[in-house]
Every structure is written in C-alpha cells, then in structure tokens.
Design an enzyme around this catalytic site. Structure first.
Site, mmCIF file in Angstrom:
data_model
loop_
_atom_site.group_PDB
_atom_site.id
_atom_site.type_symbol
_atom_site.label_atom_id
_atom_site.label_comp_id
_atom_site.label_asym_id
_atom_site.label_seq_id
_atom_site.Cartn_x
_atom_site.Cartn_y
_atom_site.Cartn_z
ATOM 1 N N ASP A 53 0.757 -0.749 -0.052
ATOM 2 C CA ASP A 53 -0.114 -0.085 0.096
ATOM 3 C C ASP A 53 1.196 1.355 0.143
ATOM 4 O O ASP A 53 0.721 2.645 0.651
ATOM 5 C CB ASP A 53 -1.038 0.153 1.082
ATOM 6 C CG ASP A 53 -1.505 -0.957 1.446
ATOM 7 O OD1 ASP A 53 -2.396 -1.742 0.646
ATOM 8 O OD2 ASP A 53 -2.302 -1.160 2.827
ATOM 9 N N GLU A 57 -11.269 -0.759 -3.579
ATOM 10 C CA GLU A 57 -10.597 -0.091 -2.713
ATOM 11 C C GLU A 57 -9.096 0.515 -3.068
ATOM 12 O O GLU A 57 -8.615 0.812 -4.416
ATOM 13 C CB GLU A 57 -10.345 -1.031 -1.740
ATOM 14 C CG GLU A 57 -9.197 -2.551 -2.202
ATOM 15 C CD GLU A 57 -8.876 -3.148 -0.798
ATOM 16 O OE1 GLU A 57 -9.709 -3.993 0.245
ATOM 17 O OE2 GLU A 57 -7.765 -4.306 -1.294
#
Length: 489
Positions: A64, A241
């Site tokens: 991420d 997401e």
C-alpha cells in the site's frame, strides 16, 4: 569467428542491467557504412528523460505504498508493514534515494483496546502547513473491526515522531469495515475517498466520496461511486478499494484496486470531467476492463493499491506494490513480500493515462520516436517491429538498452513486456525474437547507438546498416537520415 555464449548468460546480461549505458558510441561502423554526424551536445540519458528510477523494487516489504510530491526538496514514503502494527515514514531528495533511506516509526498501536488491531494503508498528506497521516486500524481483540483515523503534526519534518498527536477517528454514517482513505484538493474543495462495507450492499467493499469540512471531518453525506459488479472485480472477494487520484487533461482519474490480494489483485479506473459534480455518482464512468494486471512475462504478480507522485522533472509516476511470485502459501494478506515499486505514467493522444504492465527488474526504460514522426513509436506487433502512432498498448513500445549480445561495445534492445526477446535484423526485416545461441543471432540483435540530432541512430552491429522507418515499416538503410534518427520520448 565464433562466440560461445549460453542462453542463460545472454538472459542474465539482459535482465540484470541496472543502469543506462554510455551514449554516443561513435567510431563504430562496418566498412563502407556511412558515418553518422553527431549533433552538438549529447542526447539526454534514459534516466534524464524519464526522471524516475525503474530499478525495482523501490522499498521491499512495504505494501500500500504512498509517496508524497516533493515538499521542501524531499520525497516522503509510507506504507503498510508486514506486522500491521505501526506507522513508518522515510524521506529522500530523490525517488531512488527512498530505497536506502532510514525509516522512522512515528506511531505504534497500543497493546490492547481500540486501535490495537491491524494497522493498514497509511497515506501522508501536507495540508495547510501541517502533516496528516490517514490510516485504518482495527481493535483488540477484533483486529478486523477496521475504522479510519488521522494523525497530525505541525513540524516541518514528518519523520520527527515527537510532532505527531493522538489519532482521531474520521467518522462516516456506518461503523462497519472501512479503510484505504485518500484525500485530494480540486475546484476549491477538499475531498475524501474511502472503501467501506455498506450494510445494504452485498459486497466486501465499495468506493465512497464526500467533501471535507476540515482534515478530520466530512462536510457532506457519502456518495457511493463504484461497487464491484464486473467479473474481474470479484475474484476471490468482491472488492473496490485503495483509490488514488490524478487530475490531468480536463478530467479526474481515479484508480482503485479490485479482487483478492493475491495474483488476481489488479487496478481499475474511474473517470469524471474536471468540471463535473464529483459527489454525483452519474459523473463517474468505469473502464470495462482492468488497466493494470499481473504479468507472467515480467514476473510481477498482484499489482495494486497505488498512489501517484511526480519525478524530479515533473513526470507523472505511479507507486504500487506487487510480488515477484504468483503462488502463495496461506492467506495472502500475511505474505510479507508485497514490495513497493514505481514506474512512469504515460498519456495517450486523447488525454487518457496509459499504465502498461508492471515492469520487471532492470535499468531505465525508453520509448523511441523517429525524428520525422515524433508522435509515433517503435513498437512490436507479434514478431515484427514497426513504427505506429497513438499506440495504446504501451508496453509494446517500451524498451531497455542492455549490454550487447555481441559484446565489443555494442548494445541490444530488449523488450520490456517480453524480456526474453530482443530486436534483431534478418535480411533487412526488423523482428523481435527470443534469444538464440550463437554468433549469428548476437550480431543481428546488437547495435551501436550513435549520437545524432539529440537522438540516436541505431547501427546494426552485424551489417553496418541503420534502422530506418518508412510508412510504418521498420527496415535498414546505409544512411540513417531523419527516418533513422530516434529520440527518447
């Protein structure tokens, strides 16, 4: 003369190149070949053209990933750690410098209670002269009771842990599973985008947007702008997401991640007009196919959860994570080897982004445009190499100059999306083929770059002729001319 060189050695030479080679290799040329005339001043190096390191991974075992735009001459990096227990920040004056930069822990989860669960997906933003870290965290003993939080610091350096205050929750109408927040400024307003499991929607997560009142609070009700309805968004889990926003060319582009976090993980794209109401679901359109997926040839699996920054020269750059292998033992969420990577974002003539494929290890990447056709690119199509305009298959136009298979001061042109294949010239036909052993292939697939008109002429080592193009066809000639001078672009 014979050259005894194995296929493995050739591949190792091509795949292991980590830096651009010297330019303007003048003096090379077979007898009878017309010498190229070098223009005043050397052409720019590959790294200067692209302004971004392509020696990946950028940071190992950091998922991420988020890299800021330069602030005070510094890039700052954060990302999820494999233990999911802390927030980290590192900084460097260049993107490449982030690899070895010292990392600071700026916050660590408590041992028990609220925020004592998994800590996911931090983002670092500079807003109004302060630093903010947006992240998600679960509770103890329920680590998946994920909510969204923000930390703030008034210090100039976000690596200074002493400046960060206590986390504050960013509340939404539902207390359910919510994560992966990002924020961006547009049209005088600040927006907040996140992923959430809305109780009435039978998917794992959808994407929501709201206008912000301040860096801690929403000013408007959420609007659901995307839910996983397409087959490629529902592999393993039905997921939208990890949104990231890039505003260019009169549009707002929003990438997002879809499906399970294994090799099926991929990026989708939402698009809205820059003057549209971003809180209106109808303003957003979804690309029907993913824009960035696993690639067996480059050995990159599960690319996703990206962010955007710019290189030192202002070039748009995508930061993302991926693995170097496909098969995972156990839950992919707890496999530690999602590594942060960077590569350039390109733009098609219609103003839309081109992401290509997740590139493998190697040195700087180039696209080559003929001097007389600057909006066209050298590309491969099946086994043939030609020159075409507005090629949307970006990876077919990307190359690496690597140590020449023929040696003796030569270079070979290696495909980025098929790294086992090289440009070669056979009886005047320019092809792209897998490596073959022997001197014949080595000579056909080796070139000398000659500086010319702020670009290069590419002389075939085995014949002394130059690559030239005519009406899209790539062939050879004894003199390069404008049709045989290629500039990196």
């Amino acid at each position: 003369m014979s050259i005894d060189i194995s296929r493995r050695a050739l591949l190792r030479a091509g795949l292991g190149a980590g830096a651009a080679l010297p330019l303007g290799l003048a003096g090379a040329g077979a007898a009878g070949a017309a010498p190229a005339t070098a223009a005043a001043g050397a052409p720019p190096s590959d790294a200067e053209v692209y302004g971004v390191t392509t020696v990946n991974p950028l940071v190992v075992q950091r998922a991420d990933p988020f890299v800021t735009r330069p602030v005070g001459g510094m890039y700052y990096f954060t990302g999820s750690v494999p233990e999911y227990d802390r927030l980290v920040v590192r900084g460097a004056p260049t993107l490449a410098g982030l690899t070895d930069a010292e990392e600071t822990v700026v916050w660590r989860r408590p041992a028990t209670g609220p925020l004592g669960g998994y800590v996911w997906a931090p983002e670092l933003h500079r807003i109004g002269g302060r630093w903010y870290i947006y992240f998600a965290a679960g509770d103890d003993p329920n680590p998946f009771a994920i909510k969204m939080y923000v930390l703030s610091s008034s210090l100039a350096d976000p690596r200074d842990a002493s400046g960060w205050g206590a986390p504050r929750e960013v509340e939404t109408p539902w207390g359910s599973f919510k994560l992966d927040a990002t924020t961006f400024q547009h049209g005088g307003s600040r927006y907040y985008v996140w992923a959430q499991a809305e109780p009435e929607i039978q998917v794992n997560t959808s994407l929501y947007i709201a206008r912000m009142k301040n860096p801690y609070e929403l000013a408007t009700a959420p609007t659901r702008i995307s839910t996983p309805t397409l087959a490629w968004e529902r592999q393993g889990f039905a997921v939208n997401e990890g949104a990231a926003v890039l505003i260019r060319n009169g549009r707002v582009f929003m990438t997002y991640s879809a499906s399970a976090t294994d090799a099926r993980y991929c990026l989708g794209l939402l698009t809205a007009d820059a003057d549209a109401d971003l809180l209106d679901r109808a303003s957003w359109s979804k690309s029907p196919t993913p824009v960035f997926v696993s690639n067996e040839q480059t050995g990159q699996w599960g690319p996703g959860h990206n962010s955007f920054t710019v290189a030192e020269d202002g070039t748009d750059v995508m930061v993302y994570h991926a693995r170097d292998y496909r098969d995972i033992v156990g839950d992919p969420l707890f496999d530690p080897n999602r590594n942060a990577r960077v590569q350039r974002v390109y733009w098609a003539e219609d103003g839309t982004p081109l992401f290509g494929v997740p590139v493998g290890r190697g040195g700087p990447i180039v696209r080559l445009s003929p001097l007389d056709a600057p909006r066209s690119f050298v590309r491969h199509a099946e086994s043939v190499v030609r020159v075409d305009r507005d090629v949307r298959e970006l990876a077919d136009t990307q190359w690496r100059f690597v140590p020449g298979l023929a040696g003796q001061g030569t270079e070979s042109l290696q495909s980025v999306n098929h790294p086992d294949r090289y440009v070669r010239v056979v009886d005047g036909v320019v092809r792209i083929d897998p490596v073959e052993e022997g001197a014949a292939f080595a000579g056909q697939a080796s070139f000398r770059r000659v500086a010319r008109d702020k670009g290069w002429a590419l002389q075939v080592a085995g014949s002394g002729a130059y690559l030239v193009h005519a009406s899209g066809r790539l062939t050879t000639a004894r003199r390069p001319g404008r049709q045989g001078t290629f500039r990196p672009s």
